[in-house]
Write an enzyme that holds these catalytic residues in place. Sequence first.
Site, PDB file in Angstrom:
ATOM      1  N   LYS A  35       0.843  -1.201   0.000  1.00 42.83           N
ATOM      2  CA  LYS A  35       0.000   0.000   0.000  1.00 42.83           C
ATOM      3  C   LYS A  35       0.881   1.256   0.000  1.00 42.83           C
ATOM      4  O   LYS A  35       0.587   2.232  -0.670  1.00 42.83           O
ATOM      5  CB  LYS A  35      -0.858   0.055   1.274  1.00 42.83           C
ATOM      6  CG  LYS A  35      -2.046  -0.836   1.319  1.00 42.83           C
ATOM      7  CD  LYS A  35      -2.771  -0.458   2.615  1.00 42.83           C
ATOM      8  CE  LYS A  35      -4.002  -1.237   2.886  1.00 42.83           C
ATOM      9  NZ  LYS A  35      -4.654  -0.783   4.130  1.00 42.83           N
ATOM     10  N   ASP A  91      -8.269   2.032   4.661  1.00 46.98           N
ATOM     11  CA  ASP A  91      -8.767   0.700   5.004  1.00 46.98           C
ATOM     12  C   ASP A  91      -9.444   0.167   3.757  1.00 46.98           C
ATOM     13  O   ASP A  91     -10.302   0.837   3.166  1.00 46.98           O
ATOM     14  CB  ASP A  91      -9.736   0.729   6.183  1.00 46.98           C
ATOM     15  CG  ASP A  91      -9.885  -0.673   6.771  1.00 46.98           C
ATOM     16  OD1 ASP A  91      -8.865  -1.221   7.257  1.00 46.98           O
ATOM     17  OD2 ASP A  91     -10.986  -1.249   6.724  1.00 46.98           O
ATOM     18  N   SER A  92      -9.031  -1.007   3.349  1.00 48.93           N
ATOM     19  CA  SER A  92      -9.487  -1.503   2.054  1.00 48.93           C
ATOM     20  C   SER A  92      -9.746  -2.997   2.117  1.00 48.93           C
ATOM     21  O   SER A  92      -9.385  -3.654   3.090  1.00 48.93           O
ATOM     22  CB  SER A  92      -8.437  -1.180   0.989  1.00 48.93           C
ATOM     23  OG  SER A  92      -7.142  -1.472   1.471  1.00 48.93           O
ATOM     24  N   PHE A 175      -0.368  -7.466  -5.117  1.00 51.88           N
ATOM     25  CA  PHE A 175      -0.330  -8.145  -3.820  1.00 51.88           C
ATOM     26  C   PHE A 175      -1.737  -8.633  -3.468  1.00 51.88           C
ATOM     27  O   PHE A 175      -2.692  -8.387  -4.214  1.00 51.88           O
ATOM     28  CB  PHE A 175       0.214  -7.209  -2.729  1.00 51.88           C
ATOM     29  CG  PHE A 175      -0.712  -6.075  -2.341  1.00 51.88           C
ATOM     30  CD1 PHE A 175      -0.791  -4.926  -3.118  1.00 51.88           C
ATOM     31  CD2 PHE A 175      -1.520  -6.155  -1.208  1.00 51.88           C
ATOM     32  CE1 PHE A 175      -1.650  -3.889  -2.771  1.00 51.88           C
ATOM     33  CE2 PHE A 175      -2.370  -5.117  -0.850  1.00 51.88           C
ATOM     34  CZ  PHE A 175      -2.439  -3.977  -1.642  1.00 51.88           C
ATOM     35  N   GLY A 176      -1.826  -9.314  -2.320  1.00 52.51           N
ATOM     36  CA  GLY A 176      -3.126  -9.723  -1.776  1.00 52.51           C
ATOM     37  C   GLY A 176      -3.989 -10.481  -2.771  1.00 52.51           C
ATOM     38  O   GLY A 176      -3.565 -11.474  -3.376  1.00 52.51           O
ATOM     39  N   LYS A 198      -2.197  -0.370 -12.711  1.00 51.29           N
ATOM     40  CA  LYS A 198      -3.097  -0.662 -11.574  1.00 51.29           C
ATOM     41  C   LYS A 198      -3.548   0.637 -10.909  1.00 51.29           C
ATOM     42  O   LYS A 198      -4.732   0.849 -10.663  1.00 51.29           O
ATOM     43  CB  LYS A 198      -2.400  -1.587 -10.559  1.00 51.29           C
ATOM     44  CG  LYS A 198      -3.314  -1.869  -9.369  1.00 51.29           C
ATOM     45  CD  LYS A 198      -2.724  -2.775  -8.310  1.00 51.29           C
ATOM     46  CE  LYS A 198      -3.645  -2.788  -7.085  1.00 51.29           C
ATOM     47  NZ  LYS A 198      -3.112  -3.532  -5.946  1.00 51.29           N
TER      48      LYS A 198
HETATM   49  P1  ITT Z   1      -2.755  -1.667   7.320  1.00 49.77           P
HETATM   50  O1  ITT Z   1      -4.016  -1.902   8.132  1.00 49.77           O
HETATM   51  O2  ITT Z   1      -1.537  -1.610   8.149  1.00 49.77           O
HETATM   52  O3  ITT Z   1      -2.898  -0.518   6.367  1.00 49.77           O
HETATM   53  P2  ITT Z   1      -3.519  -4.103   6.015  1.00 49.77           P
HETATM   54  O4  ITT Z   1      -2.957  -4.907   4.887  1.00 49.77           O
HETATM   55  O5  ITT Z   1      -3.909  -4.878   7.259  1.00 49.77           O
HETATM   56  O6  ITT Z   1      -2.501  -2.945   6.372  1.00 49.77           O
HETATM   57  P3  ITT Z   1      -6.291  -3.448   5.636  1.00 49.77           P
HETATM   58  O7  ITT Z   1      -6.673  -3.716   7.053  1.00 49.77           O
HETATM   59  O8  ITT Z   1      -6.867  -2.248   4.955  1.00 49.77           O
HETATM   60  O9  ITT Z   1      -4.720  -3.276   5.481  1.00 49.77           O
HETATM   61  O10 ITT Z   1      -6.600  -4.763   4.791  1.00 49.77           O
HETATM   62  C1  ITT Z   1      -6.551  -4.682   3.439  1.00 49.77           C
HETATM   63  C2  ITT Z   1      -6.425  -6.082   2.863  1.00 49.77           C
HETATM   64  O11 ITT Z   1      -7.283  -6.154   1.718  1.00 49.77           O
HETATM   65  C3  ITT Z   1      -5.007  -6.300   2.365  1.00 49.77           C
HETATM   66  O12 ITT Z   1      -4.191  -6.923   3.334  1.00 49.77           O
HETATM   67  C4  ITT Z   1      -5.253  -7.171   1.133  1.00 49.77           C
HETATM   68  O13 ITT Z   1      -5.398  -8.513   1.525  1.00 49.77           O
HETATM   69  C5  ITT Z   1      -6.592  -6.659   0.622  1.00 49.77           C
HETATM   70  N1  ITT Z   1      -6.390  -5.577  -0.355  1.00 49.77           N
HETATM   71  C6  ITT Z   1      -6.627  -4.245  -0.194  1.00 49.77           C
HETATM   72  N2  ITT Z   1      -6.285  -3.556  -1.298  1.00 49.77           N
HETATM   73  C7  ITT Z   1      -5.810  -4.469  -2.166  1.00 49.77           C
HETATM   74  C8  ITT Z   1      -5.282  -4.387  -3.457  1.00 49.77           C
HETATM   75  O14 ITT Z   1      -5.123  -3.212  -4.082  1.00 49.77           O
HETATM   76  N3  ITT Z   1      -4.898  -5.513  -4.050  1.00 49.77           N
HETATM   77  C9  ITT Z   1      -5.029  -6.713  -3.445  1.00 49.77           C
HETATM   78  N4  ITT Z   1      -5.500  -6.879  -2.212  1.00 49.77           N
HETATM   79  C10 ITT Z   1      -5.888  -5.762  -1.565  1.00 49.77           C
END
Ligand code: ITT
Length: 220
Positions: A35, A91-92, A175-176, A198
């Site tokens: 992020k 938060d995403s 990622f993710g 992206k």
């Molecule tokens: P912070 O809270 O420290 O910011 P986090 O990864 O835990 O980090 P979130 O609580 O917002 O952040 O969870 C977001 C999750 O959603 C993230 O870990 C990914 O699994 C997914 N995610 C969010 N945006 C994404 C993206 O652009 N591409 C892929 N997965 C995404």
Amino acid sequence: MAPPRFRILRGIAFLHRIWYYRSMTLWFATGNTHKQAELAAILSGHHIKIPAQGGLVDFSPPETGNAFLDNALIKAQALYQAVKAPVIADDSGLCVDALEGRPGIYSSRYGAKPGEPLSSSARNALILQELGDRPQRSARFVCAMVLLLSPDRFFAVQETLEGEILREEQGSRGFGYDPIFYIPGLGCTLAGLTPEEKNRISHRGKAGRRMAALLSSGEV
Ligand code: ITT
């Protein structure tokens, strides 16, 4: 009168001063380096710093909200308490329609047991398993972003990116959940795009550009 070369240098220094004062240092309330890289590119005119750069290596406030926006505000307020300077938070997550919006706000912790988080590929496998052969594959990424300028002053935006869940992972970037998130109009997953591609279409890119416009509006 100063020689031309000196005048050019003075002009460059002047423009640099204008650029420097228009750009802000923003603390980004995240521990997620993916992020961080994305937002740094989206807000490339500003200096993005993460908690670890302020000595806050274990920054991870409990995300106790029931909505993306609540959790973005929790993260922003927690970091503001520590740095007492403008903060941005995101938060995403992924919302899958056939799974009643799951994983949603639990995206980063989906399928985890206490003390045992799942890897990204294990989380993707879990979503694919839960969806099975269901024909309804529609889903969206959501990004709630908060810009907190002082304890009682903040701006918030929530943006989305629509897509479909593929039947297997595809692509190696991002990622993710990127490898299972397919964009029909582009014929590939988010993990098949370059970081620039992206950011151009993503939930985070759209939300971040709204914040960038606000920051350059002169009203902040
Ligand atoms: P912070 O809270 O420290 O910011 P986090 O990864 O835990 O980090 P979130 O609580 O917002 O952040 O969870 C977001 C999750 O959603 C993230 O870990 C990914 O699994 C997914 N995610 C969010 N945006 C994404 C993206 O652009 N591409 C892929 N997965 C995404």
